[in-house]
Design an enzyme around this catalytic site. Structure first.
Site, PDB file in Angstrom:
ATOM      1  N   TYR A  60       1.070  -0.840   0.256  1.00  0.00           N
ATOM      2  CA  TYR A  60       0.064   0.290   0.143  1.00  0.00           C
ATOM      3  C   TYR A  60       1.082   1.016  -0.044  1.00  0.00           C
ATOM      4  O   TYR A  60       0.998   2.104   1.378  1.00  0.00           O
ATOM      5  CB  TYR A  60      -1.027  -0.466   1.297  1.00  0.00           C
ATOM      6  N   PRO A 208     -15.566  -2.913   1.713  1.00  0.00           N
ATOM      7  CA  PRO A 208     -16.501  -3.152   1.807  1.00  0.00           C
ATOM      8  C   PRO A 208     -17.755  -1.822   1.502  1.00  0.00           C
ATOM      9  O   PRO A 208     -18.893  -2.430   1.300  1.00  0.00           O
ATOM     10  CB  PRO A 208     -16.137  -2.334   3.748  1.00  0.00           C
ATOM     11  N   LEU A 216     -24.540  -3.418  -4.067  1.00  0.00           N
ATOM     12  CA  LEU A 216     -24.477  -1.660  -3.750  1.00  0.00           C
ATOM     13  C   LEU A 216     -25.567  -1.801  -4.750  1.00  0.00           C
ATOM     14  O   LEU A 216     -25.246  -1.081  -5.680  1.00  0.00           O
ATOM     15  CB  LEU A 216     -23.515  -1.344  -3.966  1.00  0.00           C
TER      16      LEU A 216
END
Length: 280
Positions: A60, A208, A216
């Site tokens: 990351y 998420p 969604l």
């Protein structure tokens, strides 16, 4: 949700709404680097608001901005109840996108690099992240997971997890050593969630707010959000946590405002009518 904490690995109580560090360095793997000072402020505020589970990875990073270094700079000395989870396996390509995959002989070096970057003597949770940017495959993971299991025996790792795996790969890992957490996408989640819930394993959907256990549907999210007086993101996180007491949510952001919005979802209570509409 009826429970707000989960015993990760059986001995580390974590708040089920945590923080994902992926967006600290950049909004996307190939996006421009973000201001490190903002990332440090976001991390400190997250802990102030009750986060005690941070999900990160050595890959990351974007340019000189690295999530693990920001975590160390922002949060050391670490609180006793803070749990930091990291992932090893992916290897960044020339463009910085993690498109390669480490072999067994490279995993110790990746774990040791995370220990140094985070300023830790032992990592609370290390996932073996399998495959590239696609979904789970059928490759064997036993040899690689055995390396992490050995590092666990040597005291460098407390608990082990697997990420981006199918049912056979999870079973293969569990035959090598105990698995404390699974981090997968929604598409590969339904069957594995039931397995994890029965075994006391945490299920941690990545993305998420864009790939969690509840698909969604913005129209339905909007209707429920208007009814309960929340944002659509908060409703999505609330529904995710309501899916199972084994689910841990790790929404990530590089914005203080978004952080406050996300963490406020921990107090959101969705009724049966709301959940039925979202899952229709």
């Amino acid at each position: 949700m009826t429970t707000t904490t989960f015993p990760l690995g059986g001995d580390l109580p974590v708040n089920r709404l945590g923080f994902g560090a992926m967006r600290l360095a950049a909004g996307t793997f190939d996006g421009p680097p973000r201001d490190p000072a903002t990332g440090i402020a976001v991390l400190r505020r997250a802990v102030e608001l009750g986060v005690n589970h941070i999900d990160t990875a050595g890959f990351y990073n974007r340019g000189a901005v690295r999530a693990n270094e920001l975590i160390r700079r922002a949060l050391t000395p670490y609180r006793d109840d803070l749990v930091i989870a990291t992932k090893v396996g992916p290897l960044p390509g020339p463009d910085g996108v993690p498109s390669g995959q480490a072999g067994p002989g490279q995993l110790r070096g990746l774990v040791e690099a995370d220990l140094r970057a985070l300023g830790l003597d032992r990592l609370d949770l290390v996932y073996l992240r399998v495959g590239g940017l696609t979904g789970p495959g059928a490759e064997s993971i036993a040899d690689r997971f055995a390396v992490l299991a050995e590092l666990r025996e040597q005291g460098l790792i407390r608990h082990l997890g697997v990420s981006n795996v199918d049912a056979a790969q999870l079973a293969e890992a569990r035959a090598v050593a105990p698995v404390a957490a699974v981090q997968n996408s929604f598409e590969s989640g339904a069957g594995l969630l039931a397995t994890c819930e029965a075994a006391g394993i945490a299920y941690v959907p990545y993305f998420p707010l864009g790939g969690g256990l509840v698909p969604l549907d913005l129209e339905r999210l909007g209707r429920v959000a208007a009814r309960v007086g929340a944002t659509t993101s908060q409703v999505a996180l609330g529904a995710l946590l309501a899916a199972s007491p084994s689910v841990l949510a790790i929404p990530g952001t590089g914005s203080l405002d978004h952080l406050e919005e996300n963490l406020a979802a921990g107090g959101l209570v969705l009724g049966a009518e709301d959940l039925a509409e979202l899952r229709a």
